[in-house]
Design an enzyme around this catalytic site. Structure first.
Site, PDB file in Angstrom:
ATOM      1  N   THR A 182       0.819  -1.216   0.000  1.00  0.00           N
ATOM      2  CA  THR A 182       0.000   0.000   0.000  1.00  0.00           C
ATOM      3  C   THR A 182       0.855   1.270   0.000  1.00  0.00           C
ATOM      4  OG1 THR A 182      -1.529   1.251   1.389  1.00  0.00           O
ATOM      5  CG2 THR A 182      -0.107  -0.273   2.530  1.00  0.00           C
ATOM      6  N   ASP A 183       0.259   2.365  -0.463  1.00  0.00           N
ATOM      7  CA  ASP A 183       0.947   3.662  -0.384  1.00  0.00           C
ATOM      8  C   ASP A 183       1.018   4.182   1.057  1.00  0.00           C
ATOM      9  OD1 ASP A 183      -1.737   4.339  -0.039  1.00  0.00           O
ATOM     10  OD2 ASP A 183      -1.792   5.847  -1.635  1.00  0.00           O
ATOM     11  N   GLU A 184       0.203   3.597   1.956  1.00  0.00           N
ATOM     12  CA  GLU A 184       0.154   4.131   3.326  1.00  0.00           C
ATOM     13  C   GLU A 184       1.473   3.945   4.073  1.00  0.00           C
ATOM     14  OE1 GLU A 184      -3.314   3.478   5.643  1.00  0.00           O
ATOM     15  OE2 GLU A 184      -4.643   3.614   3.923  1.00  0.00           O
TER      16      GLU A 184
ATOM     17  N   LYS B 277       1.955  -3.277   7.475  1.00  0.00           N
ATOM     18  CA  LYS B 277       2.260  -3.484   6.055  1.00  0.00           C
ATOM     19  C   LYS B 277       3.714  -3.089   5.776  1.00  0.00           C
ATOM     20  CE  LYS B 277       0.001  -4.579   3.025  1.00  0.00           C
ATOM     21  NZ  LYS B 277      -0.300  -5.928   2.449  1.00  0.00           N
TER      22      LYS B 277
ATOM     23  N   TYR C 102      -2.218  -0.411  10.993  1.00  0.00           N
ATOM     24  CA  TYR C 102      -2.306  -1.097   9.695  1.00  0.00           C
ATOM     25  C   TYR C 102      -1.071  -0.801   8.849  1.00  0.00           C
ATOM     26  CZ  TYR C 102      -3.391  -1.582   4.733  1.00  0.00           C
ATOM     27  OH  TYR C 102      -3.312  -1.882   3.382  1.00  0.00           O
TER      28      TYR C 102
HETATM   29  P1  NAD Z   1      -9.625  -7.359   2.025  1.00  0.00           P
HETATM   30  O1  NAD Z   1      -9.651  -7.066   3.474  1.00  0.00           O
HETATM   31  O2  NAD Z   1     -10.831  -7.086   1.197  1.00  0.00           O
HETATM   32  O3  NAD Z   1      -9.261  -8.896   1.785  1.00  0.00           O
HETATM   33  C1  NAD Z   1      -8.249  -9.555   2.487  1.00  0.00           C
HETATM   34  C2  NAD Z   1      -8.420 -11.053   2.269  1.00  0.00           C
HETATM   35  O4  NAD Z   1      -7.358 -11.723   2.965  1.00  0.00           O
HETATM   36  C3  NAD Z   1      -9.731 -11.606   2.811  1.00  0.00           C
HETATM   37  O5  NAD Z   1     -10.323 -12.467   1.870  1.00  0.00           O
HETATM   38  C4  NAD Z   1      -9.310 -12.373   4.068  1.00  0.00           C
HETATM   39  O6  NAD Z   1     -10.144 -13.471   4.358  1.00  0.00           O
HETATM   40  C5  NAD Z   1      -7.909 -12.808   3.683  1.00  0.00           C
HETATM   41  N1  NAD Z   1      -7.041 -13.054   4.855  1.00  0.00           N
HETATM   42  C6  NAD Z   1      -6.890 -12.265   5.957  1.00  0.00           C
HETATM   43  N2  NAD Z   1      -6.026 -12.817   6.812  1.00  0.00           N
HETATM   44  C7  NAD Z   1      -5.587 -13.973   6.234  1.00  0.00           C
HETATM   45  C8  NAD Z   1      -4.666 -14.980   6.623  1.00  0.00           C
HETATM   46  N3  NAD Z   1      -4.014 -14.918   7.799  1.00  0.00           N
HETATM   47  N4  NAD Z   1      -4.450 -16.019   5.793  1.00  0.00           N
HETATM   48  C9  NAD Z   1      -5.134 -16.101   4.612  1.00  0.00           C
HETATM   49  N5  NAD Z   1      -6.028 -15.199   4.197  1.00  0.00           N
HETATM   50  C10 NAD Z   1      -6.252 -14.134   4.999  1.00  0.00           C
HETATM   51  O7  NAD Z   1      -8.356  -6.585   1.467  1.00  0.00           O
HETATM   52  P2  NAD Z   1      -8.141  -5.893   0.041  1.00  0.00           P
HETATM   53  O8  NAD Z   1      -8.679  -4.521   0.095  1.00  0.00           O
HETATM   54  O9  NAD Z   1      -8.572  -6.829  -1.007  1.00  0.00           O
HETATM   55  O10 NAD Z   1      -6.547  -5.778   0.046  1.00  0.00           O
HETATM   56  C11 NAD Z   1      -5.737  -6.817  -0.484  1.00  0.00           C
HETATM   57  C12 NAD Z   1      -4.282  -6.427  -0.339  1.00  0.00           C
HETATM   58  O11 NAD Z   1      -4.043  -5.211  -1.031  1.00  0.00           O
HETATM   59  C13 NAD Z   1      -3.868  -6.176   1.116  1.00  0.00           C
HETATM   60  O12 NAD Z   1      -2.570  -6.672   1.280  1.00  0.00           O
HETATM   61  C14 NAD Z   1      -3.880  -4.663   1.247  1.00  0.00           C
HETATM   62  O13 NAD Z   1      -2.951  -4.232   2.207  1.00  0.00           O
HETATM   63  C15 NAD Z   1      -3.467  -4.259  -0.154  1.00  0.00           C
HETATM   64  N6  NAD Z   1      -3.946  -2.942  -0.616  1.00  0.00           N
HETATM   65  C16 NAD Z   1      -5.272  -2.618  -0.508  1.00  0.00           C
HETATM   66  C17 NAD Z   1      -5.722  -1.394  -1.032  1.00  0.00           C
HETATM   67  C18 NAD Z   1      -7.174  -0.993  -0.981  1.00  0.00           C
HETATM   68  O14 NAD Z   1      -7.511   0.160  -1.297  1.00  0.00           O
HETATM   69  N7  NAD Z   1      -8.094  -1.865  -0.589  1.00  0.00           N
HETATM   70  C19 NAD Z   1      -4.813  -0.519  -1.634  1.00  0.00           C
HETATM   71  C20 NAD Z   1      -3.458  -0.885  -1.696  1.00  0.00           C
HETATM   72  C21 NAD Z   1      -3.042  -2.101  -1.207  1.00  0.00           C
HETATM   73  O1  DAU Z   2      -4.181   3.953   0.423  1.00  0.00           O
HETATM   74  C1  DAU Z   2      -4.390   2.583   0.313  1.00  0.00           C
HETATM   75  C2  DAU Z   2      -5.260   2.111   1.444  1.00  0.00           C
HETATM   76  O2  DAU Z   2      -6.577   2.553   1.162  1.00  0.00           O
HETATM   77  C3  DAU Z   2      -5.228   0.598   1.633  1.00  0.00           C
HETATM   78  O3  DAU Z   2      -3.934   0.203   1.994  1.00  0.00           O
HETATM   79  C4  DAU Z   2      -6.224   0.175   2.723  1.00  0.00           C
HETATM   80  O4  DAU Z   2      -6.258  -1.237   2.820  1.00  0.00           O
HETATM   81  C5  DAU Z   2      -7.599   0.692   2.339  1.00  0.00           C
HETATM   82  O5  DAU Z   2      -8.532   0.389   3.356  1.00  0.00           O
HETATM   83  C6  DAU Z   2      -7.561   2.206   2.107  1.00  0.00           C
HETATM   84  O6  DAU Z   2      -7.321   2.904   3.350  1.00  0.00           O
HETATM   85  P1  DAU Z   2      -8.101   4.247   3.738  1.00  0.00           P
HETATM   86  O7  DAU Z   2      -8.086   4.405   5.190  1.00  0.00           O
HETATM   87  O8  DAU Z   2      -7.639   5.394   2.901  1.00  0.00           O
HETATM   88  O9  DAU Z   2      -9.579   3.831   3.190  1.00  0.00           O
HETATM   89  P2  DAU Z   2     -11.029   4.056   3.804  1.00  0.00           P
HETATM   90  O10 DAU Z   2     -12.009   3.683   2.730  1.00  0.00           O
HETATM   91  O11 DAU Z   2     -11.184   3.429   5.133  1.00  0.00           O
HETATM   92  O12 DAU Z   2     -11.086   5.619   3.999  1.00  0.00           O
HETATM   93  C7  DAU Z   2     -10.890   6.517   2.908  1.00  0.00           C
HETATM   94  C8  DAU Z   2     -10.916   7.927   3.476  1.00  0.00           C
HETATM   95  O13 DAU Z   2     -12.248   8.211   3.904  1.00  0.00           O
HETATM   96  C9  DAU Z   2     -10.037   8.108   4.691  1.00  0.00           C
HETATM   97  O14 DAU Z   2      -9.479   9.405   4.658  1.00  0.00           O
HETATM   98  C10 DAU Z   2     -11.000   7.971   5.866  1.00  0.00           C
HETATM   99  C11 DAU Z   2     -12.300   8.527   5.304  1.00  0.00           C
HETATM  100  N1  DAU Z   2     -13.542   7.927   5.832  1.00  0.00           N
HETATM  101  C12 DAU Z   2     -13.646   6.568   5.878  1.00  0.00           C
HETATM  102  C13 DAU Z   2     -14.775   5.963   6.372  1.00  0.00           C
HETATM  103  C14 DAU Z   2     -14.879   4.470   6.437  1.00  0.00           C
HETATM  104  C15 DAU Z   2     -14.593   8.736   6.253  1.00  0.00           C
HETATM  105  O15 DAU Z   2     -14.499   9.985   6.172  1.00  0.00           O
HETATM  106  N2  DAU Z   2     -15.716   8.148   6.742  1.00  0.00           N
HETATM  107  C16 DAU Z   2     -15.850   6.793   6.837  1.00  0.00           C
HETATM  108  O16 DAU Z   2     -16.904   6.322   7.325  1.00  0.00           O
END
Ligand code: NAD
Ligand code: DAU
Length: 353
Positions: free
Chosen positions: A133-135, A163, A159
């Site tokens: 992630t970019d975080e 990561k 989180y």
């Molecule tokens: P998600 O939470 O939707 O899915 C995660 C999946 O991993 C789930 O299916 C869960 O059951 C599985 N999991 C959790 N713990 C596990 C374990 N110990 N063993 C096996 N499986 C397990 O997450 P996502 O949003 O699909 O993110 C996927 C990856 O991409 C993550 O590594 C996250 O950090 C990264 N990422 C997410 C975003 C985003 O915006 N969602 C952006 C950048 C990077």
């Molecule tokens: O940047 C990549 C990341 O993006 C991934 O690594 C994470 O897995 C993914 O969850 C996401 O993180 P964020 O915290 O940015 O996503 P989220 O959708 O939770 O929130 C997006 C923005 O919106 C953040 O600034 C928090 C805000 N927010 C979120 C929720 C859930 C609100 O204002 N209200 C809300 O109820």
């Protein structure tokens, strides 16, 4: 030939598996623990497909992973599995350390043992791709340039710290043991099958249900948004042509304030599913308490991926968010499946009454 995908029942992993099987002949072995975020409904269209092997289990279970590697002999392992929600990491960081740090460590060790025994040609061709992630780069002020691959790691939430730790382990397993790794650091994804604890699906569903649309703090925090299918295409490109040991930033060049994102969704819903009372959905916007330690701005410089591997996103924010809103309107069955008991418990824990 096969690949092993972890976390393939989650949001991004699920989209990746669906797209992969639509375009490739290779089998996907899909290892997922099925936490609250894992959902087999996402993979329902693959039922009966012999090229999709689903295994419920933990990436940290070395015996299980060693058995899968020995049985299916994958040419690559792609690690999507993680605890992924920042707010949940604030309430309970333990699961994040378990999966993101210890899980990645154990997975790396299982893969290292397998890779070490491969014949020379297979050993050379093997890849371990870690999805991050970019975080990990921390937060930006408005004037800062976007995150580039050489930026310092400054994670701010449990989180992002977990990561960041996993990224460091992956890097070290390359430098110390020669494991052929690739890492991608991506910005905020959105699109089909997104679990509605995250901003975009939460707002779509709350809007349709006539509930408040919760904006943390002043809503001026900035995120870069990438349509999930574009993230999946970037991962395929890095897997095919990425340089070993390198990291690639992935982003959509779509910096938006949270309030701007929520207003866009409201506007689309006003057009596609107007409220019966004629009021705009934006009237449901509600400001709530800010997230502790909330990062102010993320932005991604994805030029390395474009320059070296020729990747560009296919969707703009406008085209991607329209598809996403329409997908949620068309897929109420999937939505009903994920908004049951434990999801409601999370909403009341996070947002109160
Ligand atoms: P998600 O939470 O939707 O899915 C995660 C999946 O991993 C789930 O299916 C869960 O059951 C599985 N999991 C959790 N713990 C596990 C374990 N110990 N063993 C096996 N499986 C397990 O997450 P996502 O949003 O699909 O993110 C996927 C990856 O991409 C993550 O590594 C996250 O950090 C990264 N990422 C997410 C975003 C985003 O915006 N969602 C952006 C950048 C990077
Ligand atoms: O940047 C990549 C990341 O993006 C991934 O690594 C994470 O897995 C993914 O969850 C996401 O993180 P964020 O915290 O940015 O996503 P989220 O959708 O939770 O929130 C997006 C923005 O919106 C953040 O600034 C928090 C805000 N927010 C979120 C929720 C859930 C609100 O204002 N209200 C809300 O109820």
């Amino acid at each position: 030939m096969a690949i092993l995908v972890t976390g393939g029942a989650g949001f991004i992993g699920g989209n990746f598996v669906l797209d992969w099987l639509a375009a490739h002949d290779e089998t996907v072995v899909n290892l997922d623990k099925l936490t609250y975020a894992g959902n087999l409904q996402t993979l329902a269209s693959l039922q009966g497909n012999p090229r999709h092997v689903f295994v419920q289990g933990d990436i940290g279970d070395r015996e299980l992973v060693a058995g899968l590697l020995a049985q299916y002999q994958p040419r690559a392992v792609l690690n999507f599995a993680a605890e992924s929600h920042v707010d949940r990491s604030i309430h309970g960081p333990g699961d994040f350390i378990h999966t993101n740090v210890l899980g990645t460590f154990n997975l790396l060790e299982s893969v290292r043992a397998y890779w070490g025994e491969l014949p020379a040609a297979e050993k050379q061709a093997f890849r371990f791709l870690h999805v991050s992630t970019d975080e990990v780069y921390g937060t930006l002020s408005p004037q800062d340039p976007p995150f580039a691959e050489h930026n310092r790691y400054e994670p701010n939430s449990p989180y992002s710290a977990s990561k960041a730790a996993s990224d460091h382990l992956v890097r070290a397993w390359h430098h110390t043991y020669g494991l052929p790794v690739l890492t991608t650091n991506c910005s905020n994804n959105y699109g089909p099958y997104h679990f509605p604890e995250k901003l975009i699906p939460l707002v779509i569903l709350n809007a349709l249900a006539g509930k408040p649309l919760p904006i943390y703090g002043d809503g001026q925090q900035v995120r870069d948004w990438l349509y999930v299918k574009d993230h999946c295409s970037a991962i395929r490109r890095v897997l095919a042509a990425g340089k070993l040991g390198e990291t690639y930033n992935v982003g959509g060049w779509n910096e938006k304030t949270n309030l701007g994102v929520v207003r866009s969704i409201c506007g689309l819903l006003d057009e596609l599913r107007p409220r019966t009372d004629g009021q705009p959905y934006a009237s449901q916007i509600t400001y709530v308490q800010d997230r502790p330690g909330h990062d102010r701005r993320y932005a991604i410089d994805a030029r390395k991926l474009e320059r070296e591997l020729g990747w560009l996103p296919a969707e703009t924010f406008d085209s991607g968010i329209r598809k996403t809103v329409q997908w949620y309107l068309d897929n109420q069955h999937w939505v009903a499946g994920v908004t049951s008991g434990s999801y409601r418990d999370w909403l009341s824990q996070q947002y109160g009454a």
